[in-house]
Structure formats: structure tokens, C-alpha cells
Design a protein around this motif. Structure first.
Motif, PDB file in Angstrom:
ATOM      1  N   VAL A  27       0.842  -1.202   0.000  1.00 33.00           N
ATOM      2  CA  VAL A  27       0.000   0.000   0.000  1.00 33.00           C
ATOM      3  C   VAL A  27       0.874   1.249   0.000  1.00 33.00           C
ATOM      4  CG1 VAL A  27      -1.610   1.350   1.410  1.00 33.00           C
ATOM      5  CG2 VAL A  27      -2.024  -1.077   1.035  1.00 33.00           C
ATOM      6  N   ALA A  28       1.910   1.254   0.840  1.00 29.26           N
ATOM      7  CA  ALA A  28       2.810   2.410   0.889  1.00 29.26           C
ATOM      8  C   ALA A  28       3.498   2.612  -0.463  1.00 29.26           C
ATOM      9  CB  ALA A  28       3.852   2.224   1.990  1.00 29.26           C
ATOM     10  N   GLY A  29       3.932   1.527  -1.085  1.00 27.24           N
ATOM     11  CA  GLY A  29       4.579   1.623  -2.401  1.00 27.24           C
ATOM     12  C   GLY A  29       3.650   2.164  -3.467  1.00 27.24           C
ATOM     13  N   VAL A  30       2.419   1.693  -3.467  1.00 33.90           N
ATOM     14  CA  VAL A  30       1.431   2.185  -4.440  1.00 33.90           C
ATOM     15  C   VAL A  30       1.163   3.664  -4.206  1.00 33.90           C
ATOM     16  CG1 VAL A  30      -1.006   2.025  -5.109  1.00 33.90           C
ATOM     17  CG2 VAL A  30       0.366  -0.051  -4.886  1.00 33.90           C
ATOM     18  N   MET A  31       1.059   4.060  -2.956  1.00 39.71           N
ATOM     19  CA  MET A  31       0.800   5.474  -2.654  1.00 39.71           C
ATOM     20  C   MET A  31       1.947   6.366  -3.118  1.00 39.71           C
ATOM     21  SD  MET A  31      -1.014   5.436   1.008  1.00 39.71           S
ATOM     22  CE  MET A  31      -1.190   7.193   0.895  1.00 39.71           C
ATOM     23  N   VAL A  32       3.163   5.948  -2.846  1.00 39.74           N
ATOM     24  CA  VAL A  32       4.328   6.734  -3.280  1.00 39.74           C
ATOM     25  C   VAL A  32       4.383   6.770  -4.802  1.00 39.74           C
ATOM     26  CG1 VAL A  32       6.856   6.784  -3.333  1.00 39.74           C
ATOM     27  CG2 VAL A  32       5.657   6.383  -1.173  1.00 39.74           C
ATOM     28  N   GLY A  33       4.146   5.632  -5.435  1.00 38.75           N
ATOM     29  CA  GLY A  33       4.172   5.566  -6.903  1.00 38.75           C
ATOM     30  C   GLY A  33       3.128   6.463  -7.551  1.00 38.75           C
ATOM     31  N   THR A  34       1.925   6.454  -7.025  1.00 39.10           N
ATOM     32  CA  THR A  34       0.877   7.302  -7.607  1.00 39.10           C
ATOM     33  C   THR A  34       1.129   8.775  -7.315  1.00 39.10           C
ATOM     34  OG1 THR A  34      -0.572   6.975  -5.698  1.00 39.10           O
ATOM     35  CG2 THR A  34      -0.909   5.510  -7.572  1.00 39.10           C
ATOM     36  N   SER A  42      -1.149  16.479  -4.014  1.00 38.75           N
ATOM     37  CA  SER A  42      -0.391  17.065  -2.905  1.00 38.75           C
ATOM     38  C   SER A  42       0.448  15.994  -2.211  1.00 38.75           C
ATOM     39  CB  SER A  42      -1.368  17.686  -1.907  1.00 38.75           C
ATOM     40  OG  SER A  42      -0.714  17.971  -0.709  1.00 38.75           O
ATOM     41  N   HIS A  43       1.651  16.356  -1.882  1.00 35.04           N
ATOM     42  CA  HIS A  43       2.509  15.436  -1.133  1.00 35.04           C
ATOM     43  C   HIS A  43       2.123  15.409   0.345  1.00 35.04           C
ATOM     44  CE1 HIS A  43       4.994  14.397  -4.488  1.00 35.04           C
ATOM     45  NE2 HIS A  43       5.146  15.693  -4.799  1.00 35.04           N
TER      46      HIS A  43
END
Length: 180
Positions: A27-34, A42-43
Motif C-alpha cells: 500500500v505504501a509503495g502504491v501510494m508513493v508511486g501514484t 499534494s505530497h
């Protein structure tokens, strides 16, 4: 007044936590990727969500390691993840208690989680059994499980390191079996 007598819980390997960590990392990887793919986003989302996922992982890891079985005078206390169950020895049907291996005796295995915490090979909390009766579970090793039926129709299903020693201690506290 006697001192509390703890009973070791059967060990549960730490690699089972991968069932928690891997999905959270995905989930964290997908969020960073998107977030990197969409510059208009917004970051701030990442600044809030990623620490939340880290705290969630820490809390679930802590809960996984929180387990204890203690005999306080005439009451058995089972502490498991976010749950606690206290049962007086007098509320147990010790003449029907069994030490089982789920591979051989599947009818003692919990079937439906109603309010619990579980990953493959680890079950904690409130479950329904195959016959739809209620059970409070702390299962870390399905090959040596102590199934303690209670007078209210529910059960304690727990994994002490040495189930026979715990069962013997409970039976000694209960005294000789009563005639029906």
C-alpha cells in the motif's frame, strides 16, 4: 492468597508478521508511486498517510506479541492481542477438556472470526466454532491446543506451551469430579 501462576504460550514464529507487513508495504509503495506519477496531487497525503501506516504496523506488531496465560487463584486469565478473557475454574467443564491437534480433530478448530485478530497460523479473540458455538481463542500452534468447554456453552481454545500441565493445574484446583 496465592501468587499468579503464568503458563508459557506456545511460540509463534515472527515470520507470520509478513502477512501484515507485506500488504502495508505494498500500500505504501502504491501510494508513493501514484504520488510521484501525478504531480498535481499534494505530497501532504504522503506526509499523513505514510506515518499512519508506520504506526499501524507498529501497533499490529506489538499486539501480535502480546499474549499471556495466567492462573490467578481460581481464575484463568488469557490475554491475547487486544483481547482479555477471565474465566473462573468453576465455570469450566474440565471433564470434557481436550488437548487436540487440529489436523486430526478439525471439529475443535474455530471457523468464523467474529471479533478477532488473525493471520495464517495465529488466531486471537472471539470466534465461532463449526457448530456455531462461541469460543475465545489464543492459538499459536495448531498441533497442541487445549480446548476448554465452559458451562455457558462457549469454550476457551488456547495454545499453552505445555497444555497437559495447565490442564492438570486446572483439574487440581477444581477438585475431584462431581457425580452427576
Amino acid at each position: 492468597m496465592s501468587a499468579p501462576h503464568p503458563f508459557e504460550v506456545a511460540p509463534s514464529p515472527g515470520w507470520r508478521l509478513l502477512w501484515l507487513w507485506v500488504p502495508l508495504l505494498l500500500v505504501a509503495g502504491v501510494m508513493v508511486g501514484t504520488a510521484l506519477d501525478a504531480p498535481e496531487r499534494s505530497h501532504t497525503e504522503l506526509m499523513v498517510t505514510l506515518p499512519f501506516l508506520a504506526v499501524l504496523a507498529a501497533v499490529l506488531t506489538w499486539a501480535y506479541s502480546r499474549r499471556r496465560i495466567v492462573l490467578h487463584e481460581d481464575t484463568l486469565e488469557v490475554l491475547s492481542t487486544f483481547y482479555r478473557k477471565r474465566v473462573p475454574v468453576s465455570a469450566m467443564r474440565l471433564d470434557e477438556a481436550r488437548i487436540v491437534d487440529f489436523a486430526e480433530h478439525g471439529r475443535y478448530k474455530p471457523s468464523i472470526k467474529t471479533n478477532g485478530y488473525g493471520v495464517p497460523g495465529f488466531q486471537s479473540g472471539h470466534y465461532r466454532m463449526a457448530d456455531r458455538s462461541k469460543a475465545f481463542c489464543l492459538i499459536t500452534d495448531s498441533s497442541r491446543v487445549l480446548h476448554l468447554p465452559l458451562r455457558d456453552g462457549s469454550a476457551l481454545v488456547i495454545s499453552p506451551e505445555r497444555p497437559r500441565i495447565l490442564l492438570d493445574a486446572l483439574q487440581a484446583l477444581a477438585g475431584p469430579p462431581r457425580a452427576h
